[in-house]
Motif scaffolding. Structure first.
Motif: not given
Length: 69
Positions: A10-11, A13-23, A51-54
């Protein structure tokens, strides 16, 4: 601590992970495609929505989707 339930393909989900890591936000990622028990927990948080991400933050606030999903 934040928990992100999602799936690798899921793109959003990947975006959420990258955003959290980046912050610099610590989070745990759980792939619900590989863990049926985690999928059941995710569905409890999302009130049955598949729906993901949750995203569940440390205070228990639940966000379904990321970046316009």
């Amino acid at each position: 601590m934040v928990t992100i339930y999602g799936k690798d393909s899921c793109p959003y989900t990947q975006a959420a992970r990258e955003d959290h890591a980046g912050r610099g936000v610590e989070f745990t990622y759980i792939n619900v495609k590989k863990d049926p028990a985690a999928l059941a927990r995710m569905l409890e948080f999302s009130k049955g929505r598949r729906a993901v991400p949750v995203i569940v933050d440390g205070q228990g606030q639940v966000t379904v989707g990321f970046g316009g999903t």
